[in-house]
Design an enzyme around this catalytic site. Structure first.
Site, PDB file in Angstrom:
ATOM      1  N   LYS A  40       0.818  -1.187   0.000  1.00 38.56           N
ATOM      2  CA  LYS A  40       0.000   0.000   0.000  1.00 38.56           C
ATOM      3  C   LYS A  40       0.865   1.255   0.000  1.00 38.56           C
ATOM      4  O   LYS A  40       0.383   2.354  -0.228  1.00 38.56           O
ATOM      5  CB  LYS A  40      -0.875   0.036   1.278  1.00 38.56           C
ATOM      6  CG  LYS A  40      -1.753  -1.176   1.468  1.00 38.56           C
ATOM      7  CD  LYS A  40      -2.399  -1.120   2.882  1.00 38.56           C
ATOM      8  CE  LYS A  40      -2.991  -2.455   3.216  1.00 38.56           C
ATOM      9  NZ  LYS A  40      -3.366  -2.540   4.641  1.00 38.56           N
ATOM     10  N   GLY A  41       2.141   1.076   0.281  1.00 40.00           N
ATOM     11  CA  GLY A  41       3.022   2.224   0.531  1.00 40.00           C
ATOM     12  C   GLY A  41       3.136   3.207  -0.619  1.00 40.00           C
ATOM     13  O   GLY A  41       3.366   4.394  -0.403  1.00 40.00           O
ATOM     14  N   GLU A  96       7.113   2.585  -6.650  1.00 39.11           N
ATOM     15  CA  GLU A  96       7.346   2.058  -5.298  1.00 39.11           C
ATOM     16  C   GLU A  96       7.712   3.201  -4.353  1.00 39.11           C
ATOM     17  O   GLU A  96       8.282   4.210  -4.767  1.00 39.11           O
ATOM     18  CB  GLU A  96       8.468   1.003  -5.379  1.00 39.11           C
ATOM     19  CG  GLU A  96       8.890   0.365  -4.078  1.00 39.11           C
ATOM     20  CD  GLU A  96       7.821  -0.429  -3.351  1.00 39.11           C
ATOM     21  OE1 GLU A  96       6.740   0.126  -3.121  1.00 39.11           O
ATOM     22  OE2 GLU A  96       8.093  -1.584  -2.970  1.00 39.11           O
ATOM     23  N   ASP A  97       7.366   3.040  -3.085  1.00 42.72           N
ATOM     24  CA  ASP A  97       7.698   4.072  -2.099  1.00 42.72           C
ATOM     25  C   ASP A  97       9.193   4.140  -1.834  1.00 42.72           C
ATOM     26  O   ASP A  97       9.791   5.203  -1.820  1.00 42.72           O
ATOM     27  CB  ASP A  97       6.918   3.829  -0.784  1.00 42.72           C
ATOM     28  CG  ASP A  97       7.010   2.391  -0.274  1.00 42.72           C
ATOM     29  OD1 ASP A  97       7.794   1.592  -0.834  1.00 42.72           O
ATOM     30  OD2 ASP A  97       6.299   2.063   0.688  1.00 42.72           O
ATOM     31  N   LYS A 128      17.375   3.716  -0.304  1.00 47.00           N
ATOM     32  CA  LYS A 128      18.345   3.473   0.782  1.00 47.00           C
ATOM     33  C   LYS A 128      19.438   2.612   0.167  1.00 47.00           C
ATOM     34  O   LYS A 128      19.442   1.389   0.323  1.00 47.00           O
ATOM     35  CB  LYS A 128      17.687   2.663   1.897  1.00 47.00           C
ATOM     36  CG  LYS A 128      16.923   3.452   2.922  1.00 47.00           C
ATOM     37  CD  LYS A 128      16.535   2.500   4.057  1.00 47.00           C
ATOM     38  CE  LYS A 128      15.384   3.001   4.846  1.00 47.00           C
ATOM     39  NZ  LYS A 128      14.827   1.983   5.756  1.00 47.00           N
ATOM     40  N   VAL A 150      11.682   5.116   8.021  1.00 46.12           N
ATOM     41  CA  VAL A 150      10.865   6.301   7.769  1.00 46.12           C
ATOM     42  C   VAL A 150       9.388   5.945   7.613  1.00 46.12           C
ATOM     43  O   VAL A 150       9.037   4.832   7.207  1.00 46.12           O
ATOM     44  CB  VAL A 150      11.358   7.083   6.516  1.00 46.12           C
ATOM     45  CG1 VAL A 150      12.713   7.711   6.780  1.00 46.12           C
ATOM     46  CG2 VAL A 150      11.406   6.191   5.278  1.00 46.12           C
ATOM     47  N   ASP A 156       4.277   3.207   6.256  1.00 45.96           N
ATOM     48  CA  ASP A 156       3.659   2.950   7.562  1.00 45.96           C
ATOM     49  C   ASP A 156       4.619   2.345   8.564  1.00 45.96           C
ATOM     50  O   ASP A 156       5.697   1.845   8.203  1.00 45.96           O
ATOM     51  CB  ASP A 156       2.502   1.962   7.391  1.00 45.96           C
ATOM     52  CG  ASP A 156       2.988   0.529   7.178  1.00 45.96           C
ATOM     53  OD1 ASP A 156       3.918   0.336   6.361  1.00 45.96           O
ATOM     54  OD2 ASP A 156       2.481  -0.383   7.844  1.00 45.96           O
ATOM     55  N   ARG A 162       0.626   6.450   7.611  1.00 44.46           N
ATOM     56  CA  ARG A 162       0.640   6.564   6.146  1.00 44.46           C
ATOM     57  C   ARG A 162       0.170   7.939   5.687  1.00 44.46           C
ATOM     58  O   ARG A 162       0.555   8.422   4.631  1.00 44.46           O
ATOM     59  CB  ARG A 162      -0.266   5.503   5.503  1.00 44.46           C
ATOM     60  CG  ARG A 162       0.251   4.086   5.618  1.00 44.46           C
ATOM     61  CD  ARG A 162      -0.505   3.193   4.633  1.00 44.46           C
ATOM     62  NE  ARG A 162      -0.365   1.777   4.932  1.00 44.46           N
ATOM     63  CZ  ARG A 162       0.657   1.008   4.537  1.00 44.46           C
ATOM     64  NH1 ARG A 162       1.631   1.529   3.833  1.00 44.46           N
ATOM     65  NH2 ARG A 162       0.690  -0.272   4.835  1.00 44.46           N
TER      66      ARG A 162
HETATM   67  P1  5GP Z   1      12.988  -4.079  -0.147  1.00 46.37           P
HETATM   68  O1  5GP Z   1      12.345  -5.301  -0.713  1.00 46.37           O
HETATM   69  O2  5GP Z   1      13.605  -3.171  -1.173  1.00 46.37           O
HETATM   70  O3  5GP Z   1      13.932  -4.402   0.966  1.00 46.37           O
HETATM   71  O4  5GP Z   1      11.868  -3.320   0.647  1.00 46.37           O
HETATM   72  C1  5GP Z   1      10.936  -2.536   0.072  1.00 46.37           C
HETATM   73  C2  5GP Z   1       9.791  -2.406   1.019  1.00 46.37           C
HETATM   74  O5  5GP Z   1      10.213  -2.431   2.379  1.00 46.37           O
HETATM   75  C3  5GP Z   1       9.125  -1.066   0.849  1.00 46.37           C
HETATM   76  O6  5GP Z   1       8.124  -1.123  -0.104  1.00 46.37           O
HETATM   77  C4  5GP Z   1       8.567  -0.824   2.226  1.00 46.37           C
HETATM   78  O7  5GP Z   1       7.320  -1.451   2.331  1.00 46.37           O
HETATM   79  C5  5GP Z   1       9.518  -1.514   3.155  1.00 46.37           C
HETATM   80  N1  5GP Z   1      10.479  -0.577   3.754  1.00 46.37           N
HETATM   81  C6  5GP Z   1      11.803  -0.506   3.558  1.00 46.37           C
HETATM   82  N2  5GP Z   1      12.352   0.494   4.275  1.00 46.37           N
HETATM   83  C7  5GP Z   1      11.329   1.069   4.934  1.00 46.37           C
HETATM   84  C8  5GP Z   1      11.256   2.185   5.836  1.00 46.37           C
HETATM   85  O8  5GP Z   1      12.214   2.871   6.174  1.00 46.37           O
HETATM   86  N3  5GP Z   1      10.004   2.483   6.296  1.00 46.37           N
HETATM   87  C9  5GP Z   1       8.897   1.781   5.968  1.00 46.37           C
HETATM   88  N4  5GP Z   1       7.745   2.179   6.488  1.00 46.37           N
HETATM   89  N5  5GP Z   1       8.935   0.737   5.130  1.00 46.37           N
HETATM   90  C10 5GP Z   1      10.145   0.380   4.615  1.00 46.37           C
END
Ligand code: 5GP
Length: 177
Positions: A40-41, A96-97, A128, A150, A156, A162
């Site tokens: 949902k992000g 993507e967020d 990141k 964050v 969230d 959110r």
């Molecule tokens: P990845 O698969 O790239 O490790 O993670 C992506 C997902 O992890 C993002 O869509 C998000 O849902 C979650 N995520 C990663 N870092 C953060 C953060 O700092 N805050 C939040 N709320 N979600 C994060």
């Protein structure tokens, strides 16, 4: 009590989203694009971005499970909701967020490639880069951020925050889960 500190304020977010929208509009000039949001992000970023693109835009959504309510990535990504239509021949922009380890987008990207789209790009509001474990990069990236947890602008913690208009660092809370 959770402590929230603003990392990126709403004005900076709005300016960056407008800039990404302009780039996409230039790069795909005259062609339709499909924005696929990762629920949902990404919803709030997607809603704002869609209105900054001056092309024929359609929307679709994907949902995956990976994070749960914790801070750490489980390392496993499962598809919870697929796109509604075939994406064959489409210009896909995966929205993507945040790009963190890259596991989520790597999984979704390979799934969408099977549709044989005309093109497949990634728009991520936050990056990141220090956390990346997968060889993946965003094509349209908003802000590089440090390795902090964050929330806000769609992101969230356990479904809270959110709706915050700014992106904030959450300084307590996740550890106590
Ligand atoms: P990845 O698969 O790239 O490790 O993670 C992506 C997902 O992890 C993002 O869509 C998000 O849902 C979650 N995520 C990663 N870092 C953060 C953060 O700092 N805050 C939040 N709320 N979600 C994060």
């Amino acid at each position: 009590m959770d402590k929230l500190t603003v990392l990126i304020g709403r004005e900076r977010i709005a300016a960056k989203v407008a800039e990404i929208g302009r780039h996409i509009s230039e790069d795909f000039a005259g062609e339709p694009v499909v924005l696929i949001g990762v629920l949902k992000g990404a919803t709030i970023f997607l809603a704002d971005l869609a209105r900054q693109i001056t092309l024929d835009v359609s929307l679709d959504f994907i949902a995956v499970s990976s994070y749960g309510n914790a801070k750490q990535h489980s390392g496993e990504v499962k598809l919870v909701k697929d796109v509604d239509r075939s994406m064959a021949g489409s210009n896909i922009i995966l929205v993507e967020d945040i790009l963190d380890t890259g596991l989520t987008l790597t999984f979704i990207q390979s799934m969408l490639r099977a549709h044989q789209p005309k093109s497949l790009k990634i728009a991520a509001l936050l990056n990141k880069v220090s956390r990346r474990t997968e060889p993946i990069r965003g094509d349209y990236v908003g802000f590089e951020i440090p390795d902090e947890f964050v929330v806000g602008y769609g992101l969230d913690f356990a479904e809270h925050y959110r709706n915050l208009p700014d992106i904030c660092v959450l300084e307590s809370g996740p550890e106590s889960e």
